[in-house]
Design an enzyme around this catalytic site. Sequence first.
Site, short mmCIF file in Angstrom:
data_model
loop_
_atom_site.label_atom_id
_atom_site.label_comp_id
_atom_site.label_asym_id
_atom_site.label_seq_id
_atom_site.Cartn_x
_atom_site.Cartn_y
_atom_site.Cartn_z
N TYR A 141 39.15 107.95 48.30
CA TYR A 141 38.86 106.93 49.31
C TYR A 141 37.58 106.16 48.98
O TYR A 141 37.45 104.98 49.30
CB TYR A 141 38.67 107.58 50.68
CG TYR A 141 39.91 107.72 51.51
CD1 TYR A 141 41.00 108.44 51.05
CD2 TYR A 141 39.98 107.16 52.78
CE1 TYR A 141 42.13 108.60 51.83
CE2 TYR A 141 41.11 107.31 53.57
CZ TYR A 141 42.18 108.03 53.10
OH TYR A 141 43.30 108.18 53.88
N LYS A 191 45.32 120.33 44.20
CA LYS A 191 46.30 120.08 43.15
C LYS A 191 45.64 120.51 41.83
O LYS A 191 45.51 119.72 40.89
CB LYS A 191 46.71 118.60 43.16
CG LYS A 191 47.86 118.24 42.25
CD LYS A 191 49.21 118.74 42.71
CE LYS A 191 50.28 118.41 41.68
NZ LYS A 191 51.59 119.04 41.99
N ASP A 224 51.74 119.81 47.12
CA ASP A 224 53.19 119.58 47.25
C ASP A 224 53.85 120.77 47.95
O ASP A 224 54.68 120.61 48.86
CB ASP A 224 53.85 119.27 45.90
CG ASP A 224 53.42 120.19 44.77
OD1 ASP A 224 52.49 121.01 44.97
OD2 ASP A 224 54.01 120.11 43.68
N ASP A 248 44.69 113.47 54.89
CA ASP A 248 45.27 112.31 55.58
C ASP A 248 46.78 112.48 55.69
O ASP A 248 47.37 112.31 56.76
CB ASP A 248 44.92 111.03 54.80
CG ASP A 248 45.51 109.80 55.45
OD1 ASP A 248 45.37 109.67 56.68
OD2 ASP A 248 46.11 108.97 54.75
N ASP A 252 49.26 113.82 59.20
CA ASP A 252 50.35 113.05 59.80
C ASP A 252 51.63 113.88 59.80
O ASP A 252 52.39 113.88 60.78
CB ASP A 252 50.61 111.75 59.01
CG ASP A 252 49.88 110.56 59.62
OD1 ASP A 252 48.80 110.77 60.19
OD2 ASP A 252 50.40 109.42 59.50
C1 IPM Z 1 43.34 108.39 59.53
C2 IPM Z 1 43.78 107.01 59.16
C3 IPM Z 1 42.68 106.35 58.33
C4 IPM Z 1 42.52 107.16 57.06
C5 IPM Z 1 42.90 104.86 58.01
C6 IPM Z 1 43.08 104.05 59.27
C7 IPM Z 1 41.79 104.29 57.17
O1 IPM Z 1 45.00 107.03 58.50
O2 IPM Z 1 42.27 108.53 60.17
O3 IPM Z 1 44.03 109.35 59.19
O4 IPM Z 1 43.26 106.94 56.08
O5 IPM Z 1 41.66 108.03 57.03
MG MG Z 2 45.91 108.94 58.46
#
Ligand code: IPM
Ligand code: MG
Length: 360
Positions: A141, A191, A224, A248, A252
């Site tokens: 990042y 990884k 993975d 990240d 999700d």
């Molecule tokens: C998160 C989001 C952010 C990230 C984006 C909005 C930059 O996806 O907080 O998980 O990638 O960290």
């Molecule tokens: Mg995110």
Amino acid sequence: MKNNILLLPGDGVGPEVMSEAVKLIDCFNSHKLTNINYEYSDIGSIALDNYNAPLPEITLTKALKADCVLLGAIGTPKHDNNPRELKPEYGLLCLRKALNLYVNVRPIMSFEALSDSSTLKSEVISNMDILIIRELIGDIYFGEPRGFNTDSDDVYAYNTMKYSKNEITRIANFAFDAAMHRSKKVTSVDKANVLETSQLWRETVTDIASSNYNKINLNHMYIDNAAMQLIKNPKQFDVILTSNMFGDILSDEASMLTGSIGMLPSASLSNKYALYEPIHGSAPDIANKGTVNPLAMILSCAMMFEFTFNNIKLSNLIKNAVNDVLKNGIMTQDISASNDYISTSEMGDKIVEYVSKSVK
Ligand code: IPM
Ligand code: MG
């Protein structure tokens, strides 16, 4: 006494969920349970519109002065094609960096009332309680060099995945300390079969565990495999420690185990600053429709009371209200199994109503 917070509603559904958090804070203030002052500022697309910068100077100055920041969500398609420094997300990344928020805490817990909302079988997810500890200000990042190359015959783009031992050490220590208050189990995700950063990650995490945390049961998993195991058998995990990029993605994925990403809060912390935000994004497709689930934002307030204000009582009050509301079948569209659901602001009102009942 800490009592100043900065509210950054941001974009898309951000302002709608923020309004519901404000109702809750106003409710606590009116019951004299808190004496919180809040002010607003812009970040993301709205800041680009108003200041031509995704993190305007004024917002950063206020954030550095506040006891903590509550953030809604960032991003609208309108600015998607901007150069990196003028993308809404860049504002959030700069804010994380400026406040040195190297820890990102993402609790993934199942709510009994939502066991039918997940695409997974309820026995796979019932009583699940995972804590993802994601490193937040390093990795690909932020690594330099990065960019697009225009000198060659072909156009290419590049990023640098980079971690220092110090960066790994501080996040690993946080995860181990958190695990000491839970089941003392940490899964570190990397990884290391391919990446040097992951080799250093694995070595460092292993060394810290064996020198300072001999009560911790540490295991390592490749990203993975971790992505697969999370769906196959999520209850094998307790604390997951991982890097910025992997965290990240995994968070999700993990959010879907709970039924809706609209349920999950997060805390981003440094030794001095804190920022709380729902992990869902700005969801522009459902913005301004009154349908977004405000519970992730409301649970982010619960995390704020726990971490910034050291007020476990209020934190639990919020969490219990959320649980009770759901148990009574009161749901927003994203989590309702039927056509019977309430709006964003009705959900905020319900939480306030339940919280008020228990403080009287
Ligand atoms: C998160 C989001 C952010 C990230 C984006 C909005 C930059 O996806 O907080 O998980 O990638 O960290
Ligand atoms: Mg995110």
